[in-house]
Write a protein that holds these residues in place. Structure first.
Motif, short mmCIF file in Angstrom:
data_model
loop_
_atom_site.label_atom_id
_atom_site.label_comp_id
_atom_site.label_asym_id
_atom_site.label_seq_id
_atom_site.Cartn_x
_atom_site.Cartn_y
_atom_site.Cartn_z
N ASN A 86 40.82 47.32 31.72
CA ASN A 86 41.42 48.68 31.02
C ASN A 86 40.02 49.59 31.10
O ASN A 86 39.01 49.37 30.76
CB ASN A 86 41.71 48.57 29.49
CG ASN A 86 42.99 47.53 29.37
OD1 ASN A 86 43.73 47.35 30.32
ND2 ASN A 86 42.85 46.82 27.93
N LYS A 89 39.40 54.46 26.99
CA LYS A 89 40.39 55.48 26.39
C LYS A 89 39.44 56.38 25.15
O LYS A 89 38.86 55.82 24.61
CB LYS A 89 41.62 55.00 25.85
CG LYS A 89 42.50 54.58 26.86
CD LYS A 89 44.00 54.05 26.36
CE LYS A 89 44.90 53.75 27.27
NZ LYS A 89 46.25 53.14 26.71
N PRO A 90 39.93 57.57 24.95
CA PRO A 90 41.16 58.21 25.53
C PRO A 90 40.95 59.10 26.74
O PRO A 90 41.55 59.69 27.19
CB PRO A 90 41.58 59.34 24.15
CG PRO A 90 40.20 59.39 23.70
CD PRO A 90 39.52 58.34 23.84
N ARG A 93 42.40 57.18 31.68
CA ARG A 93 43.60 56.63 31.75
C ARG A 93 43.83 55.67 32.98
O ARG A 93 43.31 56.12 34.20
CB ARG A 93 44.79 57.62 31.56
CG ARG A 93 44.59 58.69 30.49
CD ARG A 93 44.65 57.71 28.97
NE ARG A 93 44.40 58.48 27.78
CZ ARG A 93 45.39 59.02 27.11
NH1 ARG A 93 46.73 58.81 27.62
NH2 ARG A 93 45.23 59.73 26.03
N SER A 213 44.21 61.39 34.29
CA SER A 213 43.47 61.41 32.93
C SER A 213 43.13 62.85 32.69
O SER A 213 43.18 63.28 31.47
CB SER A 213 42.03 60.76 33.51
OG SER A 213 42.17 59.40 33.57
N THR A 217 44.68 64.06 28.80
CA THR A 217 44.03 64.54 28.10
C THR A 217 44.08 66.16 27.71
O THR A 217 43.00 66.90 27.00
CB THR A 217 42.38 64.06 28.42
OG1 THR A 217 42.15 64.75 29.61
CG2 THR A 217 42.25 62.62 28.30
#
Length: 227
Positions: A86, A89-90, A93, A213, A217
């Motif tokens: 992963n 975040k945020p 992405r 991303s 955002t």
């Protein structure tokens, strides 16, 4: 010493495919645990490689035990390893996934498996407003030589509510997932350069992740949602 995928991954899972029951697994659990320890080093190596060119905050290797509560398939064990990586975040992405399974069923995957409702709407609205940038990314020769030139994943049959069926970007808008995958044979997985090959493929996805991303955002006017 370079890390490679152990041959025992495929040999063990091939035996498990024929003996997918608790008695056999418990009897052979020492073999599984030894193999699992080696595989964890593989996933850790992928994690470390990713962090040389991306920002990954979490590695999750999924357990071998299947959740059979709501499945017609009551076999208790998976016959593969899966692990996800992963991004932080945020601000960032998207995510990465490595799947190791015998019989030439191994693959890597990237993208957005289950976008949150708000994120999915934001992506669709972006494509509705302007699909030129995503199409440029998908058309790039270096990119699509590795990942192909189109998304895979589930989609609605015609158009999501509120979107025109004849919109020129409806092929993108109707997607519910935005995923890319790349398959590997057993032979390719066991080769010494496999993890380098995986990392090269993951590097190539960055233009897509950078774009998504930015989309996720900001609002439709380009104003940051996280500052």
């Amino acid at each position: 010493m370079s890390i490679t995928v152990p041959k025992s991954v495929f040999s063990f899972f091939k035996k498990l495919e024929k003996n997918n029951n608790r008695d056999w697994f418990n009897e052979n659990k020492p073999e599984f645990k030894a193999m699992e320890s080696e595989v964890k080093l593989v996933y850790q190596a992928v994690f470390e490689n990713l962090n040389l060119h991306d920002e990954i905050d979490k590695l999750k290797i999924f357990r071998i035990y299947r959740d059979v509560r709501f499945s017609k398939n009551k076999l208790p064990y998976k016959t593969h390893f899966g692990g996800s990586f992963n991004r932080i975040k945020p601000r960032l992405r998207g995510g990465y996934y490595l799947h190791l399974q015998p019989n030439n069923e191994s693959f890597i995957a990237t993208g957005f498996w289950q976008p949150e409702k708000e994120d999915l709407m934001r992506i669709r609205k972006e494509f509705e407003m302007d699909d030129s940038e995503i199409r440029e990314i998908l058309a790039n020769k270096k990119f699509n030589s590795i990942w192909g030139d189109t998304f895979i994943g589930d989609e609605v049959k015609s158009a999501p509510r509120g979107f025109a069926k004849d919109h020129n970007a409806i092929d993108l808008i109707k997607k519910k997932q935005y995923i890319f995958t790349k398959k590997y044979t057993d032979k390719e997985v066991l080769e010494a350069g496999f993890l380098n090959e995986v990392d090269t493929a993951f590097k190539a996805i960055r233009p897509f992740f950078d774009y998504m991303s930015d989309v996720l955002t900001t609002d439709l006017n380009g104003v940051s949602l996280i500052d």
